[in-house]
Every structure is written in structure tokens, then in C-alpha cells.
Scaffold this motif. Structure first.
Motif, short mmCIF file in Angstrom:
data_model
loop_
_atom_site.label_atom_id
_atom_site.label_comp_id
_atom_site.label_asym_id
_atom_site.label_seq_id
_atom_site.Cartn_x
_atom_site.Cartn_y
_atom_site.Cartn_z
N VAL A 107 -1.89 -4.67 16.25
CA VAL A 107 -1.13 -4.88 17.49
C VAL A 107 -1.22 -3.62 18.33
CG1 VAL A 107 0.44 -6.63 16.62
CG2 VAL A 107 1.01 -4.23 16.30
N ARG A 108 -1.38 -3.84 19.64
CA ARG A 108 -1.52 -2.73 20.59
C ARG A 108 -0.62 -2.98 21.79
NH1 ARG A 108 -6.80 -4.13 18.88
NH2 ARG A 108 -7.05 -5.52 20.67
N CYS A 109 -0.08 -1.90 22.33
CA CYS A 109 0.74 -1.96 23.52
C CYS A 109 0.45 -0.69 24.33
CB CYS A 109 2.23 -2.06 23.17
SG CYS A 109 2.93 -0.55 22.47
N PHE A 153 9.27 -7.90 20.87
CA PHE A 153 9.68 -7.96 19.46
C PHE A 153 8.43 -8.19 18.64
CE2 PHE A 153 10.78 -10.52 15.72
CZ PHE A 153 11.63 -9.63 15.08
N VAL A 154 8.16 -7.32 17.69
CA VAL A 154 6.89 -7.36 16.95
C VAL A 154 7.13 -7.17 15.46
CG1 VAL A 154 4.63 -6.26 16.63
CG2 VAL A 154 5.60 -6.47 18.93
N ARG A 155 6.54 -8.05 14.66
CA ARG A 155 6.51 -7.92 13.21
C ARG A 155 5.10 -8.26 12.72
NH1 ARG A 155 10.75 -5.82 14.03
NH2 ARG A 155 12.78 -6.25 13.04
N VAL A 156 4.52 -7.38 11.91
CA VAL A 156 3.27 -7.69 11.22
C VAL A 156 3.30 -7.26 9.76
CG1 VAL A 156 1.79 -7.66 13.27
CG2 VAL A 156 2.18 -5.54 12.01
N SER A 157 4.32 -6.53 9.35
CA SER A 157 4.39 -6.04 7.97
C SER A 157 5.08 -7.07 7.07
CB SER A 157 5.10 -4.69 7.91
OG SER A 157 6.34 -4.74 8.59
N ASP A 158 6.33 -7.40 7.34
CA ASP A 158 7.05 -8.37 6.52
C ASP A 158 6.52 -9.78 6.72
OD1 ASP A 158 8.65 -6.33 5.63
OD2 ASP A 158 10.23 -6.70 7.09
N TYR A 159 6.20 -10.10 7.96
CA TYR A 159 5.59 -11.38 8.33
C TYR A 159 4.93 -11.16 9.68
CZ TYR A 159 9.68 -11.89 11.39
OH TYR A 159 10.65 -11.69 12.33
N GLU A 197 2.95 -1.66 14.62
CA GLU A 197 4.26 -2.29 14.76
C GLU A 197 5.33 -1.31 15.22
OE1 GLU A 197 7.56 -4.04 11.69
OE2 GLU A 197 5.53 -4.81 11.45
N ASN A 198 5.33 -0.11 14.67
CA ASN A 198 6.40 0.83 14.99
C ASN A 198 6.42 1.19 16.47
OD1 ASN A 198 7.27 0.90 12.34
ND2 ASN A 198 6.09 2.74 11.82
N LEU A 199 5.26 1.26 17.10
CA LEU A 199 5.19 1.58 18.51
C LEU A 199 5.38 0.34 19.39
CD1 LEU A 199 2.26 4.18 18.64
CD2 LEU A 199 4.71 4.62 18.88
N ALA A 200 4.91 -0.80 18.89
CA ALA A 200 4.95 -2.01 19.71
C ALA A 200 6.34 -2.65 19.73
CB ALA A 200 3.92 -3.01 19.21
N ASN A 201 7.06 -2.61 18.61
CA ASN A 201 8.38 -3.24 18.57
C ASN A 201 9.35 -2.46 19.44
OD1 ASN A 201 10.25 -5.24 17.49
ND2 ASN A 201 11.20 -3.53 16.41
N GLY A 202 9.90 -3.12 20.44
CA GLY A 202 10.80 -2.46 21.37
C GLY A 202 10.10 -1.87 22.58
N CYS A 203 8.78 -1.93 22.61
CA CYS A 203 8.02 -1.43 23.75
C CYS A 203 8.33 -2.26 24.99
CB CYS A 203 6.52 -1.47 23.44
SG CYS A 203 5.44 -1.11 24.84
N ALA A 256 19.67 -2.71 14.65
CA ALA A 256 18.63 -1.98 15.35
C ALA A 256 17.25 -2.59 15.10
CB ALA A 256 18.62 -0.52 14.91
N GLY A 257 16.47 -2.69 16.17
CA GLY A 257 15.09 -3.16 16.06
C GLY A 257 14.91 -4.66 15.94
N ALA A 258 16.01 -5.43 15.98
CA ALA A 258 15.93 -6.87 15.80
C ALA A 258 16.24 -7.58 17.12
CB ALA A 258 16.88 -7.33 14.70
N GLY A 259 15.41 -7.31 18.11
CA GLY A 259 15.66 -7.85 19.44
C GLY A 259 15.07 -9.21 19.68
N TYR A 260 14.92 -10.02 18.65
CA TYR A 260 14.30 -11.33 18.87
C TYR A 260 15.24 -12.28 19.58
CZ TYR A 260 16.82 -12.63 14.55
OH TYR A 260 17.78 -12.86 13.60
N GLY A 261 14.63 -13.26 20.22
CA GLY A 261 15.36 -14.24 21.01
C GLY A 261 14.71 -14.35 22.37
N GLY A 262 14.21 -15.53 22.70
CA GLY A 262 13.41 -15.74 23.90
C GLY A 262 12.14 -16.46 23.48
#
Length: 253
Positions: free
Chosen positions: A173-175, A215-221, A181-187, A151-157
Motif C-alpha cells: 500500500v502506498r500513499c 483506513f488501511v489494514r494489510v497485516s491482520d487482514y 500500513e503504518n504510514l497509510a492508515n490515517g493518511c 486509536a487508529g480505528a477510523g473505519y466507517g464510510g
């Protein structure tokens, strides 16, 4: 991190390096603003297969064309179960490697790519547009770890790895759904904005039928991308194409 001495914007299209666990492929790195702020990261310790801005595919019929270990549900990331492929440029391609073939671990073609990348600078900003058309060499399945069960790991592209050292304290990050991140990842919104507080701000807009959720990450990386096969896998018949387009606008603040 301090910028380089002021000058013109820089966008270098080249191959990511070879090495253990890596899949060399064309990327933009370094990418810099006119004042010298570095916008891309390369070979970070947390994910050594991340390199600049470019196209990567974690699962093409079970073949890893992203780098690093493959995700196998429910066990997790398993090097022993990873089949890495390769990317090669056409012999008649230009220096920018506009025509490429994505191959499996035996060298057999999986996808043919026609790609154009353009970058222009004006004033204190820059504009970059990446367009890739992928055509299946045979019937195949494109997937992401999310499509395979994580879940939440939709990277690729199309994926943009930001410089090492940037994180949630530096970036916003804004969407269309809100901030963070929680709102932007998967938006699935039509745009994504990333701001390095006090330095620069960027707006990303995807296009083409290969456009999926962000796909958005700013916390871990720090890395953002447009998912090609999330939350579900995408199937292509032999000869069928999918278009991936990303427009990036960066302005200094």
C-alpha cells in the motif's frame, strides 16, 4: 490465488447476506478484473460482517449499521451493548437499490441515501465509481471507533474488503506519505494505491465533503476505506447532507 478463466470484468451490485450480527446492505461483490482476478472478499472468518465493497456506518447516534459488535470505550467491543439497525430500499427504487433508508433498531429513519454506482472495463483494467449522498432524517452524530476512543480505528464510510488469504506478504500500500500500513492508515492524502504483487494494482481517489483520512489494514487482514467520521465525530442537522465518493481504478500487471 489463481484467477478465473479469462473473460470480461465482473461487478455485481447486490445485498450482503442476512445473519446473526450482520446488517444487510448493498455492496459490490464479486468484483473481478477482465482476466478473472477476484478483488473482493466476503464473510471472512476474521470479520464475518465484511462483504465486498460498499458503505457501512459503525455508529449513527449509537446505532450499529456496519455489523459485528460495537466499540464502547474503554471496555472494547461489546455485543451486549450493541444496537444494530437496518437498511431498506425504497419501494420505488430500481434493481440497483439507488434510494435507501438507514434505520435504527426500532425501524425509525436515521439517514436517507441516494446512491449511484458505475463500473466500466477496458483492456486489462476496470473503473468503478461509487457516490452516496446521505441526508439526516433528524439531528444526529456519526462516529467511528477512533472518534469514540480507539486509536487508529477510523473505519466507517466506503470500505473495500479484499479477498481472504491476502496479507502483507502479498500486498503493498502506498500513499503520499510513503509505503506501508503504518504510514497509510490515517493518511489524509488525495489518493491511495494498493498492489497485489504480480497480479494487479489499484488506485483509489475520494471526493465529496464526506472524505476523511484513509483506513488501511494489510497485516491482520486486507481492507481499505475512506473514513467518514474520523478522527473526530461528525454531526449532521436534520435535512443536512454529506457526500461520499470513491473512484477505483484497477489495472492488471
Amino acid at each position: 490465488m489463481p484467477p478465473e478463466p479469462p473473460g470480461r470484468a465482473e461487478a455485481v451490485l447486490d445485498w450482503s447476506p442476512a445473519g446473526e450480527g450482520l446488517v444487510p446492505r448493498p455492496v459490490v461483490h464479486p468484483l473481478r478484473t477482465p482476466s478473472g482476478h477476484l478483488l473482493t472478499g466476503a464473510r471472512p472468518a476474521d470479520h464475518p460482517w465484511h462483504h465486498g465493497l460498499g458503505l457501512g456506518l459503525p455508529d449513527v447516534d449509537g446505532v450499529n449499521l456496519w455489523g459485528g459488535p460495537s466499540y464502547v470505550h474503554p471496555e472494547g467491543y461489546l455485543e451486549a451493548r450493541t444496537r444494530r439497525g437496518s437498511v431498506r430500499a425504497a419501494d420505488t427504487g430500481t434493481a440497483a437499490h439507488e434510494d435507501l433508508t438507514w434505520c435504527d433498531d426500532t425501524g425509525a429513519p436515521l439517514l436517507h441515501e441516494r446512491r449511484t454506482v458505475a463500473c466500466t472495463a477496458s483492456g486489462s483494467g476496470l473503473s468503478l465509481r461509487w457516490r452516496s449522498v446521505l441526508t439526516a432524517a433528524r439531528d444526529l452524530r456519526l462516529a467511528s471507533p477512533e472518534a469514540n476512543g480507539r486509536a487508529g480505528a477510523g473505519y466507517g464510510g466506503l470500505f473495500w474488503r479484499l479477498p481472504v488469504g491476502l496479507g502483507a506478504d502479498d500486498l503493498e500500500v502506498r500513499c503520499p506519505h510513503g509505503v506501508g500500513e503504518n504510514l497509510a492508515n490515517g493518511c489524509t492524502g488525495a489518493w491511495l494505491e494498493v498492489e497485489h504483487r504480480g497480479r494487479w494494482q489499484a488506485r483509489l481517489e475520494p471526493d465529496g465533503d464526506g472524505t476523511g483520512p484513509w483506513f488501511v489494514r494489510v497485516s491482520d487482514y486486507a481492507g481499505v476505506g475512506v473514513s467518514l467520521a474520523a478522527p473526530r465525530a461528525r454531526r449532521l442537522a436534520a435535512g443536512e447532507s454529506v457526500e461520499c465518493v470513491l473512484a477505483l481504478e484497477v489495472s492488471e500487471v
